[in-house]
Design a protein around this motif. Structure first.
Motif, mmCIF file in Angstrom:
data_model
loop_
_atom_site.group_PDB
_atom_site.id
_atom_site.type_symbol
_atom_site.label_atom_id
_atom_site.label_comp_id
_atom_site.label_asym_id
_atom_site.label_seq_id
_atom_site.Cartn_x
_atom_site.Cartn_y
_atom_site.Cartn_z
ATOM 1 N N GLY A 119 72.784 -103.567 -83.914
ATOM 2 C CA GLY A 119 71.923 -104.423 -83.112
ATOM 3 C C GLY A 119 71.201 -103.686 -82.007
ATOM 4 N N GLY A 120 71.378 -102.365 -81.912
ATOM 5 C CA GLY A 120 70.789 -101.594 -80.826
ATOM 6 C C GLY A 120 69.274 -101.461 -80.933
ATOM 7 N N ARG A 121 68.677 -101.069 -79.835
ATOM 8 C CA ARG A 121 67.224 -100.939 -79.746
ATOM 9 C C ARG A 121 66.847 -99.601 -79.103
ATOM 10 N NH1 ARG A 121 67.841 -104.730 -82.508
ATOM 11 N NH2 ARG A 121 67.049 -106.856 -82.281
ATOM 12 N N ILE A 122 65.663 -99.123 -79.438
ATOM 13 C CA ILE A 122 65.043 -97.995 -78.757
ATOM 14 C C ILE A 122 63.798 -98.500 -78.047
ATOM 15 C CG2 ILE A 122 63.810 -95.807 -79.050
ATOM 16 C CD1 ILE A 122 65.685 -95.060 -81.245
ATOM 17 N N LEU A 123 63.664 -98.148 -76.775
ATOM 18 C CA LEU A 123 62.489 -98.491 -75.981
ATOM 19 C C LEU A 123 61.779 -97.200 -75.586
ATOM 20 C CD1 LEU A 123 60.641 -100.181 -74.058
ATOM 21 C CD2 LEU A 123 62.478 -100.021 -72.355
ATOM 22 N N VAL A 124 60.489 -97.120 -75.887
ATOM 23 C CA VAL A 124 59.705 -95.961 -75.455
ATOM 24 C C VAL A 124 58.465 -96.425 -74.707
ATOM 25 C CG1 VAL A 124 60.469 -94.568 -77.428
ATOM 26 C CG2 VAL A 124 58.281 -95.767 -77.536
ATOM 27 N N ASP A 162 73.727 -99.266 -77.076
ATOM 28 C CA ASP A 162 72.991 -100.516 -77.273
ATOM 29 C C ASP A 162 71.497 -100.328 -77.048
ATOM 30 O OD1 ASP A 162 75.409 -102.185 -77.552
ATOM 31 O OD2 ASP A 162 75.701 -101.719 -75.425
ATOM 32 N N LEU A 163 71.157 -99.424 -76.146
ATOM 33 C CA LEU A 163 69.757 -99.202 -75.795
ATOM 34 C C LEU A 163 69.544 -97.721 -75.511
ATOM 35 C CD1 LEU A 163 66.951 -100.442 -75.068
ATOM 36 C CD2 LEU A 163 67.759 -100.573 -72.698
ATOM 37 N N ILE A 164 68.544 -97.138 -76.170
ATOM 38 C CA ILE A 164 68.121 -95.770 -75.896
ATOM 39 C C ILE A 164 66.685 -95.822 -75.394
ATOM 40 C CG2 ILE A 164 67.672 -93.481 -76.866
ATOM 41 C CD1 ILE A 164 69.843 -94.035 -78.938
ATOM 42 N N VAL A 165 66.426 -95.196 -74.259
ATOM 43 C CA VAL A 165 65.087 -95.235 -73.675
ATOM 44 C C VAL A 165 64.520 -93.827 -73.587
ATOM 45 C CG1 VAL A 165 65.577 -97.342 -72.394
ATOM 46 C CG2 VAL A 165 65.900 -95.134 -71.275
#
Length: 243
Positions: free
Chosen positions: A127-132, A99-102
């Motif tokens: 619906g997943g997100r990547i946060l950097v 769901d979320l990759i950081v």
């Protein structure tokens, strides 16, 4: 990173103002931009010495990757997690799993940043997100970047272009570490002029550390909702491009 940089990180990342305040900001970003309610399945790429793992576990189950053997062993000891080794895109991961990759101050270390992000895009659940988070202001390049084996610092425009080339659509971008930007910029400029660039990893005195933690940490109240035009670092949340 240099071995000494990892060792120093392990010594200070629990209490140093930059790490403490950044965790508060990361928590605010995840809470505000989380892809769904309820527990998330999260992947941290570049876990380092594991200082973010406890924070991420507040939001769900966590997998992690860390290529450095010593840092990975330290992170496993402090977190109790089994952490994968290796470098992207040569780390086996399930498609559509997260769901979320950081990537928290990690993308700047990766020579082929577009290719790494394109690989991670395939690992996102619907619906997943990547946060950097990445270092901004390329003109601030210093001995710190060299010691930490950074490949680059980004402008906001450059970061958007990298994500778009990887098939990811930026949903939110903001600079942060804005309140301390004038002070840090001055220190960097003086260092460049004098040729005496000091290390950024020194642990300040307790009162100074407390003040810097409070100032930087205060940005958690607005960083996830306001797009700040300048700062030492940049945060971005992105999702796969709709096709």
């Amino acid at each position: 990173m240099d071995r000494a940089a990892y060792d120093r990180m392990a010594e200070i990342d629990k209490d140093h103002w930059w790490f403490v305040a950044r965790r508060k900001i990361i928590a605010a970003l995840i809470e505000h931009h989380r892809p769904k309610a309820g527990p998330l399945r999260i992947l941290e790429v570049g876990a380092g010495t594991g200082s973010n793992l406890a924070l991420l576990q507040r939001f769900g189950t966590v997998d992690a990757i860390e290529p450095d053997d010593d840092a990975r062993a330290f992170a496993e000891q402090r977190s109790g997690l089994s952490i994968k080794g290796g470098y992207l895109p040569h780390v086996p991961l399930d498609d559509g799993a997260y769901d979320l990759i950081v990537l928290l101050d990690v993308l700047e270390h990766i020579p082929q940043d577009v290719e790494a992000l394109a690989y991670l895009r395939t690992k996102l659940a619907p619906g997943g997100r990547i946060l950097v988070t990445v270092p901004g202001a390329p003109w601030m390049w210093s001995a710190h970047d060299v010691a930490h084996h950074h490949q680059r610092r980004y402008t906001g425009r450059q970061l958007r272009e990298v994500f778009e080339r990887a098939g990811l659509a930026p949903r939110f971008l903001s600079h942060f570490n804005t309140l301390l930007f004038p002070l840090i910029a001055l220190v960097r400029l003086v260092g460049k002029i004098t040729g005496k660039e000091g290390g950024d990893d020194a642990m300040p005195s307790r009162p100074v550390n407390a003040v810097l933690t409070a100032l930087f940490g205060a940005e958690r109240h607005w960083v996830a909702s306001l797009s700040m035009p300048f700062g030492v670092s940049i945060a971005m949340v992105a999702a796969p491009t709709m096709r």
